[in-house]
Design a protein around this motif. Structure first.
Motif, mmCIF file in Angstrom:
data_model
loop_
_atom_site.group_PDB
_atom_site.id
_atom_site.type_symbol
_atom_site.label_atom_id
_atom_site.label_comp_id
_atom_site.label_asym_id
_atom_site.label_seq_id
_atom_site.Cartn_x
_atom_site.Cartn_y
_atom_site.Cartn_z
ATOM 1 N N ARG A 552 60.423 36.046 33.698
ATOM 2 C CA ARG A 552 60.501 36.256 32.247
ATOM 3 C C ARG A 552 59.892 35.068 31.490
ATOM 4 O O ARG A 552 59.167 35.248 30.502
ATOM 5 C CB ARG A 552 61.958 36.454 31.832
ATOM 6 C CG ARG A 552 62.526 37.811 32.189
ATOM 7 C CD ARG A 552 63.810 38.069 31.439
ATOM 8 N NE ARG A 552 64.386 39.362 31.806
ATOM 9 C CZ ARG A 552 65.254 39.548 32.790
ATOM 10 N NH1 ARG A 552 65.665 38.492 33.501
ATOM 11 N NH2 ARG A 552 65.711 40.748 33.071
ATOM 12 N N GLU A 553 60.214 33.835 31.944
ATOM 13 C CA GLU A 553 59.653 32.648 31.281
ATOM 14 C C GLU A 553 58.139 32.609 31.428
ATOM 15 O O GLU A 553 57.418 32.260 30.488
ATOM 16 C CB GLU A 553 60.282 31.382 31.881
ATOM 17 C CG GLU A 553 59.846 30.111 31.154
ATOM 18 C CD GLU A 553 60.559 28.888 31.693
ATOM 19 O OE1 GLU A 553 59.873 28.032 32.262
ATOM 20 O OE2 GLU A 553 61.795 28.823 31.567
ATOM 21 N N LEU A 554 57.640 32.978 32.627
ATOM 22 C CA LEU A 554 56.191 33.010 32.851
ATOM 23 C C LEU A 554 55.531 34.008 31.912
ATOM 24 O O LEU A 554 54.499 33.706 31.300
ATOM 25 C CB LEU A 554 55.914 33.392 34.315
ATOM 26 C CG LEU A 554 54.454 33.625 34.690
ATOM 27 C CD1 LEU A 554 53.660 32.330 34.559
ATOM 28 C CD2 LEU A 554 54.340 34.173 36.108
ATOM 29 N N VAL A 555 56.120 35.194 31.763
ATOM 30 C CA VAL A 555 55.560 36.205 30.871
ATOM 31 C C VAL A 555 55.562 35.707 29.435
ATOM 32 O O VAL A 555 54.579 35.860 28.706
ATOM 33 C CB VAL A 555 56.360 37.520 31.003
ATOM 34 C CG1 VAL A 555 56.006 38.496 29.888
ATOM 35 C CG2 VAL A 555 56.101 38.167 32.352
ATOM 36 N N GLY A 556 56.659 35.089 29.005
ATOM 37 C CA GLY A 556 56.726 34.574 27.644
ATOM 38 C C GLY A 556 55.731 33.459 27.381
ATOM 39 O O GLY A 556 55.207 33.329 26.272
ATOM 40 N N ARG A 557 55.471 32.667 28.409
ATOM 41 C CA ARG A 557 54.549 31.537 28.248
ATOM 42 C C ARG A 557 53.096 31.985 28.240
ATOM 43 O O ARG A 557 52.250 31.376 27.582
ATOM 44 C CB ARG A 557 54.793 30.528 29.381
ATOM 45 C CG ARG A 557 54.075 29.208 29.190
ATOM 46 C CD ARG A 557 54.540 28.153 30.169
ATOM 47 N NE ARG A 557 54.216 28.506 31.554
ATOM 48 C CZ ARG A 557 55.110 28.797 32.486
ATOM 49 N NH1 ARG A 557 56.406 28.796 32.177
ATOM 50 N NH2 ARG A 557 54.747 29.121 33.706
ATOM 51 N N VAL A 558 52.797 33.077 28.933
ATOM 52 C CA VAL A 558 51.399 33.487 29.110
ATOM 53 C C VAL A 558 50.978 34.526 28.085
ATOM 54 O O VAL A 558 49.840 34.525 27.627
ATOM 55 C CB VAL A 558 51.192 34.025 30.548
ATOM 56 C CG1 VAL A 558 49.820 34.657 30.700
ATOM 57 C CG2 VAL A 558 51.379 32.914 31.553
ATOM 58 N N ALA A 559 51.880 35.451 27.713
ATOM 59 C CA ALA A 559 51.490 36.640 26.965
ATOM 60 C C ALA A 559 50.806 36.313 25.648
ATOM 61 O O ALA A 559 49.672 36.758 25.403
ATOM 62 C CB ALA A 559 52.715 37.514 26.727
ATOM 63 N N ALA A 560 51.464 35.548 24.762
ATOM 64 C CA ALA A 560 50.939 35.313 23.417
ATOM 65 C C ALA A 560 49.623 34.532 23.431
ATOM 66 O O ALA A 560 48.641 34.960 22.819
ATOM 67 C CB ALA A 560 51.992 34.604 22.571
ATOM 68 N N PRO A 561 49.550 33.391 24.144
ATOM 69 C CA PRO A 561 48.276 32.643 24.127
ATOM 70 C C PRO A 561 47.114 33.464 24.690
ATOM 71 O O PRO A 561 45.985 33.322 24.242
ATOM 72 C CB PRO A 561 48.578 31.427 25.009
ATOM 73 C CG PRO A 561 50.052 31.275 24.981
ATOM 74 C CD PRO A 561 50.587 32.651 24.877
ATOM 75 N N ALA A 562 47.385 34.283 25.655
ATOM 76 C CA ALA A 562 46.296 35.044 26.277
ATOM 77 C C ALA A 562 46.003 36.343 25.540
ATOM 78 O O ALA A 562 45.078 37.072 25.929
ATOM 79 C CB ALA A 562 46.648 35.350 27.734
ATOM 80 N N GLY A 563 46.799 36.699 24.525
ATOM 81 C CA GLY A 563 46.578 37.945 23.800
ATOM 82 C C GLY A 563 46.912 39.174 24.621
ATOM 83 O O GLY A 563 46.281 40.220 24.452
ATOM 84 N N LEU A 564 47.901 39.062 25.510
ATOM 85 C CA LEU A 564 48.287 40.165 26.388
ATOM 86 C C LEU A 564 49.600 40.787 25.930
ATOM 87 O O LEU A 564 50.494 40.077 25.453
ATOM 88 C CB LEU A 564 48.465 39.689 27.831
ATOM 89 C CG LEU A 564 47.206 39.428 28.652
ATOM 90 C CD1 LEU A 564 47.589 38.819 29.991
ATOM 91 C CD2 LEU A 564 46.432 40.709 28.866
ATOM 92 N N GLN A 565 49.695 42.106 26.099
ATOM 93 C CA GLN A 565 50.975 42.806 25.937
ATOM 94 C C GLN A 565 51.489 43.099 27.345
ATOM 95 O O GLN A 565 50.928 43.935 28.047
ATOM 96 C CB GLN A 565 50.797 44.098 25.147
ATOM 97 C CG GLN A 565 52.117 44.810 24.876
ATOM 98 C CD GLN A 565 51.927 46.056 24.034
ATOM 99 O OE1 GLN A 565 50.808 46.393 23.673
ATOM 100 N NE2 GLN A 565 53.011 46.724 23.727
ATOM 101 N N ILE A 566 52.549 42.407 27.731
ATOM 102 C CA ILE A 566 53.043 42.500 29.105
ATOM 103 C C ILE A 566 54.364 43.272 29.106
ATOM 104 O O ILE A 566 55.305 42.921 28.404
ATOM 105 C CB ILE A 566 53.240 41.108 29.725
ATOM 106 C CG1 ILE A 566 51.909 40.348 29.733
ATOM 107 C CG2 ILE A 566 53.782 41.231 31.154
ATOM 108 C CD1 ILE A 566 52.005 38.955 30.301
ATOM 109 N N HIS A 567 54.422 44.363 29.898
ATOM 110 C CA HIS A 567 55.637 45.171 30.062
ATOM 111 C C HIS A 567 56.288 44.769 31.383
ATOM 112 O O HIS A 567 55.664 44.880 32.446
ATOM 113 C CB HIS A 567 55.300 46.658 30.080
ATOM 114 C CG HIS A 567 54.516 47.101 28.892
ATOM 115 N ND1 HIS A 567 55.082 47.298 27.650
ATOM 116 C CD2 HIS A 567 53.187 47.365 28.754
ATOM 117 C CE1 HIS A 567 54.152 47.681 26.806
ATOM 118 N NE2 HIS A 567 52.985 47.727 27.445
ATOM 119 N N LEU A 568 57.515 44.292 31.291
ATOM 120 C CA LEU A 568 58.219 43.794 32.472
ATOM 121 C C LEU A 568 59.417 44.690 32.767
ATOM 122 O O LEU A 568 60.226 44.975 31.886
ATOM 123 C CB LEU A 568 58.693 42.354 32.242
ATOM 124 C CG LEU A 568 59.446 41.683 33.394
ATOM 125 C CD1 LEU A 568 58.575 41.611 34.637
ATOM 126 C CD2 LEU A 568 59.920 40.298 32.976
#
Length: 677
Positions: A552-568
């Motif tokens: 969850r922390e990895l998704v939160g750290r990566v999603a916004a800066p990379a412009g990704l919508q990540i469904h977990l």
């Protein structure tokens, strides 16, 4: 055991007539009374017949014409059975020329029905017998059920109740296989008629009730109710018979069939006579006779003539109208070979002659009455004796056949015993050799399986050791970066910050300030990179919160800066996993996400983690540009990261799958045994 012989003819003239009518009502292929509405029913059938004749004049001589002849025969069956038989015969001849077996079977059936309506029951059976083999297909089963029922009607009218019952049971079995309620109801009605004739009234009531539940058309329901009225009348339940007859007549009143109306009116007269209302009974018998006269059908005329004549004699033995009626009835019964009705006609004529004083005529009729009575008795006794003798002979033959079969079986058993002995000896030898070979093969197989299991265990142990060593090295490097290089860089930043404070306190060139600012910015960037690398090598979230929290922390750290919508989506991770397995899974997910950010140009990523049973499944899918795996692997430096991922999963005994096509995104899945960690 009740004997059902040909000699046992129906004992009730009204039951004989209504049974045939009821069976014809319920015939799916004979919709005469059912379809006719109102007093113009026969006119409608005649109009239909005229239309069919018009079509046939210009219709080519093909199978369609065969079907038209059969329809014409159906339309003419009740109003004109002679013309009906002629139409069926023409259809039969055409079907034979065309080798149309189905049309031939249907035409044979109609020829038989036309003969049956005219009272030629023995002749009709020949046509029914020829019709049945011509209707073997499943699509012909409704017609076949109807042929069997018509066969039963003819046997019943001839007094052969056993053959009638067998035919009706055939009809019922075929109808039940089709699942059509009308043929099933018709077969039940036919069996009920036989049961009532043999005084098995509970069985008859049961079958009538079953049929009544299955049909909703006026004709069938009215026919069933009238037959149920006759059962009640036969048991002296006159009021019940009257109530059932009234219901039946109300149902059938508008059908418009003269024959049907004649039969049910005749029945109502019989009920009125049993109730003691002779005047009403005579009126009803006259009405029934008036309806039957234009039909010119002997089977329909007998009952009203005989009933009206008997009623007139009972009221006034000198009634001049009675003798001619009874004489006509007598002639018809002799023509149709109806001995019971003939006996009653002689008795009524004798009573009328005695009342007039014509004792010679009365004596002649009494002698005829007694002679017929004796012949009926002799016939019944002879029939029963013949059947008993036939059953005895049959039983003797069956007994002899059983003895011969037992002797042959005994010889066969002796021969088989010897053969089985030899076979058993050979089989025992083969079994011993087979068991020995099987035991040897099983021992070798167990050894191979044990060796393979030991090798797999050693491989898992080595894989686990490699992963643990790799993890320890990562943590050591991460700690060195954080505690060593990180501390040094922090000290350098403190010194540069102090230098910046001193530089601000003294006059200095702008270039010096700019160089110092660039150095501090570069140092800050280096510290951030060092911290990021340190966290990648030793993710604190994995240590603190386990695999689910770290992902969850990895998704939160990566999603916004990379412009990704990540469904977990994570299921079953509450139970926790072995630390080495959690680390491997986390680093695999981290590597795949990094590849998506760098290469996929995706806008959406789906991550699914599922811990079920003794296995963990991870699926990562993006909507990026995808790639050609063959092209990537062909490059000198291509596919190293993917190879490392697959090798890492293989270390723990898992399965790594990658599916990608240019323009269709990429899907990575891995299935890892929990014990493998």
């Amino acid at each position: 055991m009740m004997l059902l012989t040909r000699a046992c003819r129906p004992q009730r003239r009204w039951l004989t007539a209504i049974s045939a009518i009821a069976a014809l009502w319920l015939s799916a292929g004979r919709p005469v009374a059912v379809r006719a509405q109102g007093p113009t029913g026969h006119a409608m059938r005649q109009s239909e017949a005229d239309s069919l004749r018009t079509v046939l004049r210009t219709h080519p001589a093909d199978t369609g014409a065969v079907r038209l002849y059969i329809k014409l025969s159906e339309a003419l069956l009740m109003p004109d059975p002679v013309a009906s038989g002629d139409a069926a015969a023409k259809g039969l001849a055409l079907a034979k020329r065309l080798h149309d077996s189905r049309g031939e079977g249907l035409a044979e059936d109609m020829v038989g029905n036309a003969l049956s309506v005219r009272g030629q029951f023995a002749e009709s059976l020949k046509h029914f017998a020829r019709a049945r083999p011509l209707l073997p297909r499943s699509a012909d089963r409704p017609a076949l059920a109807d042929v069997w029922n018509s066969t039963g009607i003819a046997h019943f009218q001839l007094g052969d109740y056993r053959a009638a019952t067998d035919a009706y049971l055939h009809s019922l079995r075929v109808a039940e296989a089709v699942g059509d309620s009308i043929p099933i109801a018709k077969a039940n009605v036919s069996l009920a008629i036989v049961a009532s004739q043999l005084k098995r009234y509970p069985e008859a009531e049961m079958r009538y009730a079953r049929a009544l539940r299955m049909v909703r058309m006026a004709g069938p329901r009215g026919g069933i109710l009238l037959n149920m009225a006759m059962i009640a009348l036969d048991q002296n339940q006159v009021d019940s018979a009257a109530a059932r007859a009234a219901r039946g007549m109300a149902t059938l009143r508008n059908l418009g069939s003269p024959r049907t109306l004649s039969v049910m009116t005749n029945l109502s007269g019989t009920i009125a006579q049993r109730q003691g209302d002779s005047t009403r009974a005579i009126t009803l018998f006259r009405e029934a006779l008036a309806m039957a006269e234009p039909l010119e059908q002997p089977t329909t005329l007998v009952n009203p003539l005989l009933n009206l004549g008997e009623a007139l004699v009972a009221r006034n033995p000198r009634d001049p109208e009675a003798a001619p009626l009874l004489a006509r009835a007598l002639a018809l019964t002799q023509e149709l070979q109806m001995p019971d009705e003939e006996r009653k006609a002689h008795g009524a004529l004798a009573a009328a002659a005695e009342a007039r004083g014509d004792y010679a005529i009365a004596l002649r009729h009494r002698k005829q009455e007694i002679g017929i009575q004796d012949s009926i008795f002799t016939r019944d006794v002879a029939g029963k004796t013949a059947e008993l003798k036939a059953e005895y002979e049959l039983e003797k033959r069956e007994q002899r056949a059983r003895i011969q079969a037992l002797e042959l079986r005994e010889k066969d058993l002796l021969l088989r015993r010897r053969t089985y002995g030899l076979l058993a000896l050979g089989a025992a030898l083969v079994a011993v050799l087979g068991i020995g070979a099987w035991l040897l093969t099983r021992t070798r197989l167990r050894s191979r399986l044990a060796l393979a299991a030991e090798r797999a265990a050693q491989q898992r142990a080595r894989s686990g050791a490699v992963l643990e060593a790799e993890e320890r090295e990562r943590r050591r490097i991460g700690a060195d970066l954080h505690d060593g290089v990180g501390q040094l860089l922090s000290a350098v930043k403190l010194n540069l910050s102090a230098f910046e404070h001193d530089l601000n306190a003294t006059p200095a060139a702008p270039a010096q300030h700019e160089h110092l600012r660039i150095a501090l910015d570069s140092l800050d960037e280096g510290l951030r990179e060092m911290r990021s690398l340190s966290h990648q090598l030793v993710p604190n979230a994995l240590l603190r919160h386990g695999l689910s929290g770290a992902v969850r922390e990895l998704v939160g750290r990566v999603a916004a800066p990379a412009g990704l919508q990540i469904h977990l989506d994570m299921i079953g991770l509450e139970r926790g996993l072995p630390p080495a397995l959690e680390s491997m899974l986390y680093r695999t997910i981290q590597e795949v996400i990094a590849n998506v950010v760098k290469h996929a140009r995706a806008s959406e990523v789906t991550i699914q983690l599922l811990h079920h049973g003794a296995e963990v499944t991870v699926v990562i899918e993006d909507n990026g540009v995808g790639f050609d795996l063959t092209t990537i692997q062909a490059r000198a430096d291509g596919g190293i990261g993917l190879h490392n991922l697959a090798e890492r999963v293989d270390y723990v005994g898992g399965r790594f799958t990658l599916d990608s096509r240019p323009g269709r995104g990429t899907m990575v899945s891995l299935e890892v045994p929990v014990g493998g960690g």
